[in-house]
Design a protein around this motif. Structure first.
Motif, PDB file in Angstrom:
ATOM      1  N   GLY A 175      51.462  11.040 -25.081  1.00  0.00           N
ATOM      2  CA  GLY A 175      51.600  10.000 -24.061  1.00  0.00           C
ATOM      3  C   GLY A 175      50.553   8.922 -24.208  1.00  0.00           C
ATOM      4  N   ALA A 176      50.948   7.703 -23.988  1.00  0.00           N
ATOM      5  CA  ALA A 176      50.050   6.551 -24.175  1.00  0.00           C
ATOM      6  C   ALA A 176      48.868   6.584 -23.230  1.00  0.00           C
ATOM      7  N   GLU A 177      49.018   7.230 -22.075  1.00  0.00           N
ATOM      8  CA  GLU A 177      47.952   7.240 -21.080  1.00  0.00           C
ATOM      9  C   GLU A 177      46.973   8.395 -21.263  1.00  0.00           C
ATOM     10  N   ALA A 178      47.255   9.315 -22.165  1.00  0.00           N
ATOM     11  CA  ALA A 178      46.393  10.494 -22.329  1.00  0.00           C
ATOM     12  C   ALA A 178      45.038  10.078 -22.884  1.00  0.00           C
ATOM     13  N   THR A 179      43.980  10.606 -22.265  1.00  0.00           N
ATOM     14  CA  THR A 179      42.624  10.316 -22.727  1.00  0.00           C
ATOM     15  C   THR A 179      42.160  11.375 -23.710  1.00  0.00           C
ATOM     16  N   ALA A 180      41.026  11.129 -24.333  1.00  0.00           N
ATOM     17  CA  ALA A 180      40.479  12.072 -25.322  1.00  0.00           C
ATOM     18  C   ALA A 180      40.116  13.407 -24.699  1.00  0.00           C
ATOM     19  N   HIS A 181      39.972  13.453 -23.364  1.00  0.00           N
ATOM     20  CA  HIS A 181      39.604  14.699 -22.692  1.00  0.00           C
ATOM     21  C   HIS A 181      40.815  15.435 -22.122  1.00  0.00           C
ATOM     22  N   GLU A 182      41.996  14.906 -22.334  1.00  0.00           N
ATOM     23  CA  GLU A 182      43.219  15.629 -21.978  1.00  0.00           C
ATOM     24  C   GLU A 182      43.675  16.388 -23.220  1.00  0.00           C
ATOM     25  N   VAL A 183      43.089  17.553 -23.401  1.00  0.00           N
ATOM     26  CA  VAL A 183      43.252  18.325 -24.635  1.00  0.00           C
ATOM     27  C   VAL A 183      44.209  19.484 -24.395  1.00  0.00           C
ATOM     28  N   SER A 184      45.149  19.636 -25.309  1.00  0.00           N
ATOM     29  CA  SER A 184      46.066  20.771 -25.290  1.00  0.00           C
ATOM     30  C   SER A 184      45.766  21.678 -26.478  1.00  0.00           C
TER      31      SER A 184
END
Length: 395
Positions: A175-184
């Motif tokens: 997703g374009a809005e995902a930040t570097a700290h939204e880690v899966s």
């Protein structure tokens, strides 16, 4: 699906025999794997045969149903023979526990019986150029595809990656809005990836870990996301961090304890009695200091293990500080303990490669311990945690 920490159970009755088989296999190939910087393939084969790859897999999935305490015992035992092998095993167990605790039922059913059967050795892919091994951020992003996810990931260090059957990778969420700290965290099987190795692995120590750089590209099903999308921080706090610090510290303690044991056998044997004055106050003092360091690490390891087993919230500052203290203390004191022994025995049996004490190998391997998730980084984190614990409580 999320499962809580498992209660302590008796050590499997045949765990000792299984570990003995693996350690004896590793011992036979140790000189070659270190000299050639070659992955311990024969020892991995023994881990597969003995079912130890499935140590943490629940019995209902065909595993040994072991606990984190069992993992610590096994890691310490393997570390006595080969630190590279011990770390390979501990990291595989860390990955297994993440799947046991956080994979959904479909993925658990697909993977856990195969891990238990020795068919899947897991490698961890968390490093990225520019961020090192920092767990809670990711630059490479999952691509959203119809019915699946795309992986395009470069990792400068993947322990045992060339021999792994499956990989757990940290990736930025799609997703374009995902930040570097939204880690899966996602699982990819070897046959779902194109794998390109690069560079050479010629380190000072830990040579058999074969931690080369890999470029991984491919496509995985959507259910291969482990845990909540973007929620890897929880897995890191509850599984990755605690099991890394417990497992690594157990391996380092085993390596240093194995070195001290070989030194003591040399000193008490016929060759040693003729060469060393075991009444020397200097020698005795250095032996005592080495043993003291290892007893301190052992005590902290056991206390931290009890904290993890208690099921308490591991995100609390005092418990985070304890986990970090274990890693820092074990990495420094085990190295110092072996360095004490090198000084005590001198050139022939402390420094040369062909000594039966293998102090030279233990020292080279343990020098990596403070660098394996840098102690400097942990000290900075501990400073921030200390500011939040004004009462100076203890776990």
């Amino acid at each position: 699906m999320t499962a809580g920490p498992r209660a302590a159970q008796p050590v499997p009755l045949d765990l000792t025999d299984r570990l003995t088989e693996v350690a004896e296999t590793a011992e036979r190939h140790l000189a070659h794997t270190d000299r050639a910087a070659e992955f311990p393939a024969e020892a991995l084969g023994a881990l597969r045969r003995t079912g130890l790859l499935g140590l943490l897999v629940p019995a209902e999935h065909g595993g040994l149903g072991g606990t984190v305490r069992d993992m610590v015992t096994a890691a310490q035992t393997l570390g006595r023979t080969d630190m590279s092998l011990g770390m390979i095993f501990a990291m595989h167990c860390q990955q297994t526990e993440a799947l046991v605790r956080y994979a959904d039922e479909r993925l658990r059913t697909e993977l856990l019986p195969r891990i238990a059967a020795g068919e899947i050795y897991l490698a961890s892919v968390t490093t990225e150029a520019g961020k090192g091994g920092h767990l809670l951020s990711a630059q490479a992003q999952l691509g959203a595809l119809e019915g699946g996810l795309a992986i395009d990931r470069f990792a400068p260090i993947v322990t045992g990656g060339a021999h792994a059957d499956g990989f757990l990778l940290t990736m930025r969420s799609p997703g374009a809005e995902a930040t570097a700290h939204e880690v899966s965290l996602v699982y990819a099987h070897r046959d779902q990836l194109d794998i390109e190795a690069s560079g050479d692995w010629q380190p000072m120590g830990m040579r058999a870990s074969h931690s080369i750089a890999l470029k991984l590209t491919g496509r995985i099903p959507a259910h291969h996301v482990v845990g909540e999308p973007g929620g890897f921080h929880r897995i890191a706090a509850e599984v990755f961090g605690p099991l890394a610090h417990l497992g690594w510290s157990a391996v380092w303690l085993g390596t240093a304890a194995g070195a001290l044991s070989r030194v003591l056998r040399l000193l008490r044997g016929p060759a040693g009695r003729g060469r060393f004055d075991t009444g020397s106050e200097l020698l005795l003092t250095r032996l005592a200091r080495s043993r003291q360091r290892l007893d301190a690490v052992h005590a902290l390891l056991q206390q931290t293990l009890r904290t993890v087993e208690s099921g308490a919230d591991l995100s609390a500052p005092a418990r985070q500080l304890q986990l970090n203290a274990l890693k820092i203390t074990a990495s420094e004191e085990c190295l110092a303990a072996v360095d004490d022994l090198v000084t005590a025995l001198g050139l022939r049996h402390g420094y040369l490669k062909d000594s039966p004490t293998r102090l030279e190998l233990a020292l080279r391997d343990l020098r990596s311990a403070p660098l394996n998730y840098s102690n400097d980084r942990l000290h900075l984190a501990d400073g921030r945690l200390a500011l939040r614990d004004q009462g100076v409580s203890f776990a």
